[in-house]
Scaffold this motif. Sequence first.
Motif, PDB file in Angstrom:
ATOM      1  N   PRO A 107       0.866  -1.151   0.103  1.00 56.21           N
ATOM      2  CA  PRO A 107      -0.071  -0.195  -0.116  1.00 56.21           C
ATOM      3  C   PRO A 107       0.770   1.408  -0.043  1.00 56.21           C
ATOM      4  CG  PRO A 107      -0.075  -1.128   2.253  1.00 56.21           C
ATOM      5  CD  PRO A 107       0.562  -1.977   1.408  1.00 56.21           C
ATOM      6  N   SER A 108       0.245   2.256  -0.474  1.00 55.73           N
ATOM      7  CA  SER A 108       0.893   3.610  -0.594  1.00 55.73           C
ATOM      8  C   SER A 108       1.030   4.379   0.712  1.00 55.73           C
ATOM      9  CB  SER A 108       0.089   4.554  -1.446  1.00 55.73           C
ATOM     10  OG  SER A 108      -1.108   4.628  -1.123  1.00 55.73           O
ATOM     11  N   ARG A 109       1.771   5.346   0.963  1.00 59.17           N
ATOM     12  CA  ARG A 109       1.927   5.977   2.027  1.00 59.17           C
ATOM     13  C   ARG A 109       2.191   5.327   3.462  1.00 59.17           C
ATOM     14  NH1 ARG A 109      -3.277   7.922   0.047  1.00 59.17           N
ATOM     15  NH2 ARG A 109      -2.882   9.998  -0.838  1.00 59.17           N
ATOM     16  N   SER A 110       3.324   4.195   3.107  1.00 56.42           N
ATOM     17  CA  SER A 110       3.770   3.546   4.173  1.00 56.42           C
ATOM     18  C   SER A 110       4.836   4.368   4.792  1.00 56.42           C
ATOM     19  CB  SER A 110       4.375   2.317   3.623  1.00 56.42           C
ATOM     20  OG  SER A 110       4.958   1.572   4.778  1.00 56.42           O
ATOM     21  N   THR A 111       4.825   4.090   6.147  1.00 56.10           N
ATOM     22  CA  THR A 111       5.811   4.832   6.963  1.00 56.10           C
ATOM     23  C   THR A 111       6.813   3.919   7.699  1.00 56.10           C
ATOM     24  OG1 THR A 111       4.439   4.879   8.958  1.00 56.10           O
ATOM     25  CG2 THR A 111       4.337   6.731   7.650  1.00 56.10           C
ATOM     26  N   THR A 112       6.676   2.507   7.269  1.00 57.74           N
ATOM     27  CA  THR A 112       7.597   1.549   7.723  1.00 57.74           C
ATOM     28  C   THR A 112       7.940   0.611   6.635  1.00 57.74           C
ATOM     29  OG1 THR A 112       5.833  -0.022   8.264  1.00 57.74           O
ATOM     30  CG2 THR A 112       6.421   1.524  10.332  1.00 57.74           C
ATOM     31  N   TRP A 113       9.093  -0.145   6.884  1.00 64.24           N
ATOM     32  CA  TRP A 113       9.541  -1.056   5.988  1.00 64.24           C
ATOM     33  C   TRP A 113       8.824  -2.204   6.118  1.00 64.24           C
ATOM     34  CZ3 TRP A 113      12.823  -0.078   2.286  1.00 64.24           C
ATOM     35  CH2 TRP A 113      13.843   1.206   2.373  1.00 64.24           C
ATOM     36  N   SER A 114       8.530  -2.831   5.043  1.00 60.10           N
ATOM     37  CA  SER A 114       7.824  -4.190   4.571  1.00 60.10           C
ATOM     38  C   SER A 114       8.810  -5.344   4.186  1.00 60.10           C
ATOM     39  CB  SER A 114       6.349  -4.266   3.732  1.00 60.10           C
ATOM     40  OG  SER A 114       5.651  -3.083   4.224  1.00 60.10           O
ATOM     41  N   ASN A 115       9.182  -6.286   4.987  1.00 55.92           N
ATOM     42  CA  ASN A 115      10.058  -7.318   4.803  1.00 55.92           C
ATOM     43  C   ASN A 115       9.243  -8.280   3.602  1.00 55.92           C
ATOM     44  OD1 ASN A 115      11.987  -6.311   6.338  1.00 55.92           O
ATOM     45  ND2 ASN A 115      11.257  -7.429   7.964  1.00 55.92           N
ATOM     46  N   PHE A 116      10.095  -8.582   2.555  1.00 58.16           N
ATOM     47  CA  PHE A 116       9.437  -9.616   1.656  1.00 58.16           C
ATOM     48  C   PHE A 116       9.115 -10.900   2.051  1.00 58.16           C
ATOM     49  CE2 PHE A 116      11.643  -6.990  -2.203  1.00 58.16           C
ATOM     50  CZ  PHE A 116      10.265  -6.089  -2.060  1.00 58.16           C
ATOM     51  N   ALA A 117       8.036 -11.503   1.776  1.00 59.66           N
ATOM     52  CA  ALA A 117       7.902 -12.951   1.990  1.00 59.66           C
ATOM     53  C   ALA A 117       9.024 -13.827   1.399  1.00 59.66           C
ATOM     54  CB  ALA A 117       6.767 -13.467   1.561  1.00 59.66           C
ATOM     55  N   SER A 118       9.350 -15.107   1.912  1.00 60.39           N
ATOM     56  CA  SER A 118      10.560 -15.859   1.526  1.00 60.39           C
ATOM     57  C   SER A 118      10.487 -16.038  -0.011  1.00 60.39           C
ATOM     58  CB  SER A 118      10.533 -17.138   2.399  1.00 60.39           C
ATOM     59  OG  SER A 118       9.377 -17.983   2.255  1.00 60.39           O
ATOM     60  N   ASP A 119       9.092 -16.191  -0.489  1.00 58.64           N
ATOM     61  CA  ASP A 119       9.299 -16.493  -1.826  1.00 58.64           C
ATOM     62  C   ASP A 119       9.484 -15.130  -2.611  1.00 58.64           C
ATOM     63  OD1 ASP A 119       8.647 -18.342  -3.820  1.00 58.64           O
ATOM     64  OD2 ASP A 119       6.646 -17.701  -4.229  1.00 58.64           O
ATOM     65  N   LEU A 120       9.374 -13.863  -2.299  1.00 59.86           N
ATOM     66  CA  LEU A 120       9.972 -12.910  -3.144  1.00 59.86           C
ATOM     67  C   LEU A 120      11.161 -12.383  -2.647  1.00 59.86           C
ATOM     68  CD1 LEU A 120       9.013 -10.737  -4.968  1.00 59.86           C
ATOM     69  CD2 LEU A 120       7.905  -9.502  -2.907  1.00 59.86           C
ATOM     70  N   ASN A 121      11.806 -12.543  -1.674  1.00 56.17           N
ATOM     71  CA  ASN A 121      13.141 -12.175  -0.975  1.00 56.17           C
ATOM     72  C   ASN A 121      14.102 -12.683  -2.044  1.00 56.17           C
ATOM     73  OD1 ASN A 121      14.551 -10.970   1.014  1.00 56.17           O
ATOM     74  ND2 ASN A 121      15.389 -13.012   1.401  1.00 56.17           N
ATOM     75  N   ASP A 122      14.547 -11.560  -2.257  1.00 53.26           N
ATOM     76  CA  ASP A 122      15.982 -11.644  -3.292  1.00 53.26           C
ATOM     77  C   ASP A 122      15.479 -12.162  -4.815  1.00 53.26           C
ATOM     78  OD1 ASP A 122      17.666 -10.523  -1.803  1.00 53.26           O
ATOM     79  OD2 ASP A 122      18.286 -12.547  -0.859  1.00 53.26           O
ATOM     80  N   GLU A 123      14.073 -12.048  -4.899  1.00 50.68           N
ATOM     81  CA  GLU A 123      13.608 -12.377  -6.513  1.00 50.68           C
ATOM     82  C   GLU A 123      12.705 -11.283  -6.999  1.00 50.68           C
ATOM     83  OE1 GLU A 123      14.350 -15.244  -8.163  1.00 50.68           O
ATOM     84  OE2 GLU A 123      15.397 -16.052  -6.419  1.00 50.68           O
ATOM     85  N   ASN A 124      13.035 -10.063  -6.829  1.00 50.26           N
ATOM     86  CA  ASN A 124      12.320  -8.961  -7.290  1.00 50.26           C
ATOM     87  C   ASN A 124      12.659  -9.128  -8.788  1.00 50.26           C
ATOM     88  OD1 ASN A 124      14.801  -8.194  -5.950  1.00 50.26           O
ATOM     89  ND2 ASN A 124      14.516  -6.145  -7.327  1.00 50.26           N
ATOM     90  N   ALA A 125      11.724  -9.246  -9.717  1.00 53.23           N
ATOM     91  CA  ALA A 125      11.854  -9.238 -11.078  1.00 53.23           C
ATOM     92  C   ALA A 125      11.332  -7.923 -11.563  1.00 53.23           C
ATOM     93  CB  ALA A 125      11.199 -10.318 -11.926  1.00 53.23           C
ATOM     94  N   LYS A 126      10.209  -7.368 -11.260  1.00 53.90           N
ATOM     95  CA  LYS A 126       9.718  -6.160 -11.797  1.00 53.90           C
ATOM     96  C   LYS A 126       8.912  -5.576 -10.700  1.00 53.90           C
ATOM     97  CE  LYS A 126       5.557  -7.717 -14.195  1.00 53.90           C
ATOM     98  NZ  LYS A 126       4.877  -7.619 -15.524  1.00 53.90           N
ATOM     99  N   HIS A 127       8.638  -4.139 -10.845  1.00 48.36           N
ATOM    100  CA  HIS A 127       7.747  -3.516 -10.006  1.00 48.36           C
ATOM    101  C   HIS A 127       6.782  -2.402 -10.647  1.00 48.36           C
ATOM    102  CE1 HIS A 127      11.197  -1.192  -9.164  1.00 48.36           C
ATOM    103  NE2 HIS A 127      10.170  -0.127  -8.860  1.00 48.36           N
ATOM    104  N   VAL A 128       5.825  -2.220 -10.445  1.00 51.22           N
ATOM    105  CA  VAL A 128       4.712  -1.234 -11.121  1.00 51.22           C
ATOM    106  C   VAL A 128       3.868  -0.452 -10.255  1.00 51.22           C
ATOM    107  CG1 VAL A 128       4.913  -2.421 -13.492  1.00 51.22           C
ATOM    108  CG2 VAL A 128       3.053  -2.761 -11.552  1.00 51.22           C
TER     109      VAL A 128
END
Length: 132
Positions: A107-128
């Motif tokens: 979500p937008s307007r976040s004030t804290t860091w969100s850690n990626f789930a294990s499936d996404l961690n170090d597997e970021n291919a794209k973001h939009v």
Amino acid sequence: MSKVMKMIGGFSMVAGLAVAGTVAASADRGDGQLACNSGEICFAEHSNGSGGQRHFFYGSSNHANEGNFSSGTPFYHNASSIKNRDTASNVCVTESGDWSNDSWQFPSRSTTWSNFASDLNDENAKHVRGNC
């Protein structure tokens, strides 16, 4: 003022502008500041926002996953957390590396860091910007 002094002053101004332009052009982190500021989508190399960071300014709809974190580590497939400070839009991050290539929405307007789930961690291919 002599012509020589005017020439030296002119050369100094041009050199100063050239250096300033180089600094601004090489700042690939959103607004160019190290802090994750309002209007930016910020990724961190490690959980809880630690390690190198890479920021994207919210003005465009898609962002290339190229370049490096501020630590020099390649951005592609090396992110572990996100802080979405975009003021208007969610961010959809898609993984690659297995057969399903799942997507997660932050979500937008976040004030804290969100850690990626294990499936996404170090597997970021794209973001939009927008919903998944």
